[in-house]
Scaffold this motif. Structure first.
Motif, mmCIF file in Angstrom:
data_model
loop_
_atom_site.group_PDB
_atom_site.id
_atom_site.type_symbol
_atom_site.label_atom_id
_atom_site.label_comp_id
_atom_site.label_asym_id
_atom_site.label_seq_id
_atom_site.Cartn_x
_atom_site.Cartn_y
_atom_site.Cartn_z
ATOM 1 N N ALA A 146 -0.548 15.467 -18.751
ATOM 2 C CA ALA A 146 0.443 15.464 -17.681
ATOM 3 C C ALA A 146 -0.078 16.192 -16.445
ATOM 4 O O ALA A 146 0.136 15.755 -15.304
ATOM 5 N N ALA A 147 -0.784 17.304 -16.661
ATOM 6 C CA ALA A 147 -1.338 18.067 -15.545
ATOM 7 C C ALA A 147 -2.391 17.252 -14.801
ATOM 8 O O ALA A 147 -2.443 17.246 -13.561
ATOM 9 N N TYR A 148 -3.226 16.553 -15.561
ATOM 10 C CA TYR A 148 -4.251 15.712 -14.953
ATOM 11 C C TYR A 148 -3.613 14.546 -14.184
ATOM 12 O O TYR A 148 -4.054 14.184 -13.084
ATOM 13 N N THR A 149 -2.546 13.991 -14.748
ATOM 14 C CA THR A 149 -1.844 12.889 -14.100
ATOM 15 C C THR A 149 -1.302 13.315 -12.740
ATOM 16 O O THR A 149 -1.368 12.561 -11.765
ATOM 17 N N GLU A 150 -0.764 14.515 -12.676
ATOM 18 C CA GLU A 150 -0.255 15.031 -11.409
ATOM 19 C C GLU A 150 -1.361 15.132 -10.365
ATOM 20 O O GLU A 150 -1.157 14.816 -9.184
ATOM 21 N N LYS A 151 -2.523 15.570 -10.794
ATOM 22 C CA LYS A 151 -3.642 15.700 -9.860
ATOM 23 C C LYS A 151 -4.093 14.337 -9.346
ATOM 24 O O LYS A 151 -4.402 14.159 -8.168
ATOM 25 N N MET A 152 -4.127 13.357 -10.242
ATOM 26 C CA MET A 152 -4.552 12.032 -9.827
ATOM 27 C C MET A 152 -3.522 11.385 -8.893
ATOM 28 O O MET A 152 -3.878 10.598 -8.015
ATOM 29 N N LEU A 171 -11.709 19.275 -16.198
ATOM 30 C CA LEU A 171 -11.355 17.992 -15.604
ATOM 31 C C LEU A 171 -10.352 18.167 -14.470
ATOM 32 O O LEU A 171 -10.565 17.709 -13.343
ATOM 33 N N THR A 172 -9.254 18.854 -14.765
ATOM 34 C CA THR A 172 -8.186 19.009 -13.783
ATOM 35 C C THR A 172 -8.598 19.902 -12.614
ATOM 36 O O THR A 172 -8.320 19.592 -11.452
ATOM 37 N N GLU A 173 -9.281 21.003 -12.913
ATOM 38 C CA GLU A 173 -9.687 21.917 -11.853
ATOM 39 C C GLU A 173 -10.761 21.313 -10.957
ATOM 40 O O GLU A 173 -10.837 21.628 -9.764
ATOM 41 N N SER A 174 -11.589 20.442 -11.510
ATOM 42 C CA SER A 174 -12.605 19.771 -10.695
ATOM 43 C C SER A 174 -11.936 18.865 -9.670
ATOM 44 O O SER A 174 -12.334 18.826 -8.494
ATOM 45 N N VAL A 175 -10.936 18.130 -10.116
ATOM 46 C CA VAL A 175 -10.204 17.258 -9.196
ATOM 47 C C VAL A 175 -9.503 18.095 -8.134
ATOM 48 O O VAL A 175 -9.496 17.746 -6.945
ATOM 49 N N GLN A 176 -8.913 19.221 -8.539
ATOM 50 C CA GLN A 176 -8.233 20.096 -7.584
ATOM 51 C C GLN A 176 -9.195 20.609 -6.519
ATOM 52 O O GLN A 176 -8.863 20.631 -5.326
ATOM 53 N N LYS A 177 -10.381 21.008 -6.918
ATOM 54 C CA LYS A 177 -11.368 21.488 -5.947
ATOM 55 C C LYS A 177 -11.732 20.400 -4.947
ATOM 56 O O LYS A 177 -11.869 20.656 -3.742
ATOM 57 N N LEU A 188 0.821 -1.202 0.000
ATOM 58 C CA LEU A 188 0.000 0.000 0.000
ATOM 59 C C LEU A 188 0.863 1.263 0.000
ATOM 60 O O LEU A 188 0.557 2.234 -0.694
ATOM 61 N N ASP A 189 1.942 1.239 0.756
ATOM 62 C CA ASP A 189 2.838 2.399 0.797
ATOM 63 C C ASP A 189 3.435 2.684 -0.576
ATOM 64 O O ASP A 189 3.557 3.847 -0.977
ATOM 65 N N ALA A 190 3.805 1.642 -1.281
ATOM 66 C CA ALA A 190 4.397 1.825 -2.611
ATOM 67 C C ALA A 190 3.366 2.337 -3.605
ATOM 68 O O ALA A 190 3.627 3.257 -4.380
ATOM 69 N N GLU A 191 2.182 1.776 -3.560
ATOM 70 C CA GLU A 191 1.150 2.142 -4.528
ATOM 71 C C GLU A 191 0.575 3.527 -4.293
ATOM 72 O O GLU A 191 0.415 4.314 -5.231
ATOM 73 N N TYR A 192 0.275 3.855 -3.052
ATOM 74 C CA TYR A 192 -0.430 5.102 -2.779
ATOM 75 C C TYR A 192 0.464 6.253 -2.338
ATOM 76 O O TYR A 192 0.244 7.396 -2.720
ATOM 77 N N HIS A 193 1.463 5.972 -1.523
ATOM 78 C CA HIS A 193 2.313 7.037 -1.005
ATOM 79 C C HIS A 193 3.679 7.110 -1.683
ATOM 80 O O HIS A 193 4.498 7.958 -1.340
ATOM 81 N N ARG A 194 3.917 6.207 -2.615
ATOM 82 C CA ARG A 194 5.175 6.166 -3.363
ATOM 83 C C ARG A 194 6.386 6.081 -2.441
ATOM 84 O O ARG A 194 7.390 6.761 -2.631
ATOM 85 N N GLU A 195 6.245 5.226 -1.443
ATOM 86 C CA GLU A 195 7.342 4.901 -0.543
ATOM 87 C C GLU A 195 7.757 3.467 -0.874
ATOM 88 O O GLU A 195 7.054 2.515 -0.561
ATOM 89 N N TYR A 196 8.902 3.331 -1.504
ATOM 90 C CA TYR A 196 9.250 2.067 -2.138
ATOM 91 C C TYR A 196 10.249 1.192 -1.372
ATOM 92 O O TYR A 196 10.378 0.003 -1.663
ATOM 93 N N ALA A 197 10.962 1.755 -0.425
ATOM 94 C CA ALA A 197 12.074 1.045 0.199
ATOM 95 C C ALA A 197 11.662 -0.272 0.861
ATOM 96 O O ALA A 197 12.288 -1.314 0.628
ATOM 97 N N GLU A 220 -1.906 13.087 -6.720
ATOM 98 C CA GLU A 220 -2.229 13.724 -5.443
ATOM 99 C C GLU A 220 -3.419 13.036 -4.787
ATOM 100 O O GLU A 220 -3.471 12.900 -3.558
ATOM 101 N N VAL A 221 -4.368 12.622 -5.597
ATOM 102 C CA VAL A 221 -5.532 11.906 -5.070
ATOM 103 C C VAL A 221 -5.077 10.617 -4.389
ATOM 104 O O VAL A 221 -5.513 10.296 -3.275
#
Length: 224
Positions: A104-110, A175-181, A54-63, A112-113
């Motif tokens: 790419a902008a949308y990918t960044e938002k997702m 799309l991107t601004e909706s996710v940001q809100k 779960l840490d690797a998938e969601y929080h990008r903690e891979y160690a 963050e989700v």
């Protein structure tokens, strides 16, 4: 998707499709890639396996995951991020009204989700067949539940600015601004405990099935 062919596909991922209501609102299918993998260690620790997955998938903690799987942290990071980015790109494969930069902008938002995922692995129990049941305490995010309202708010803003749906960049910005809100308004609901099974696969190695990972995904990010 594989990290290495000779490791029997030790890292597998699965896309999660949002409910049809959300698809209608933002005119796109939202996916969250899921991580599942098999352990190579003889002294298998189901609790650590679920936590590190779960840490690797969601929080990008891979160690921790890399150490448990006995593979390099760089390989885990590369595969997780490449698979996630590819899953997003595929959603827009047939769209001609969105640019690479907008994707790419949308990918960044997702991404963050995904980081909103709030969980705590509590305990594990081993049954007589050698399989495990792992309890995970989850606090559900309402990020997708507020997406309808966020989309309506952003759409009204665009209309007030004199923009039209067919104008270049409008679809992507809505799309991107909706996710940001929805990210900004995010709240967590009452914690629930999800029990998932970690069982041996056909090769005799422990793994979380796609079904079990989906149970956790649905609990962390409900759509209704």
């Amino acid at each position: 998707m594989i990290l290495k062919e000779n490791e029997n596909k030790c890292i597998k991922r699965k896309k999660m499709q949002s409910e049809k209501k959300i698809v209608c609102i933002i005119s796109i299918v939202l996916f969250s890639t899921l991580l599942a993998a098999c352990s190579k260690q003889p002294d298998f620790n189901a609790k650590s396996y679920v936590q590190s997955s779960l840490d690797a998938e969601y929080h990008r903690e891979y160690a921790d995951y890399a150490n448990l799987m006995e593979i390099s942290e760089e390989d885990v990071k590369k595969q997780v991020e490449e698979d996630f980015n590819e899953s997003i790109r595929q959603q827009f494969a047939s769209s001609d009204n969105i640019t690479e930069e907008e994707v790419a902008a949308y990918t960044e938002k997702m991404a963050e989700v995904k980081k909103l995922a709030k969980y705590k692995v509590q305990d594990e129990k081993k049954d007589e067949d050698g399989n495990y049941t792992v309890s995970v305490k989850v606090e559900p995010s309402d990020v997708f539940q507020t997406l309808q309202q966020s989309s309506a708010e952003v759409s009204k803003e665009k209309i007030a600015q004199g923009m039209k749906e067919t104008d270049p960049g409008v679809f992507a910005s809505v799309l991107t601004e909706s996710v940001q809100k929805s990210l900004e308004k995010n709240k967590y609901g009452k914690a629930v405990t999800v029990k998932v099974s970690v069982e041996k696969d056909n090769s005799g190695k422990y793994a979380l099935s796609d079904t079990e990972m989906s149970k956790l995904e649905a609990a962390m990010f409900p759509t209704e």
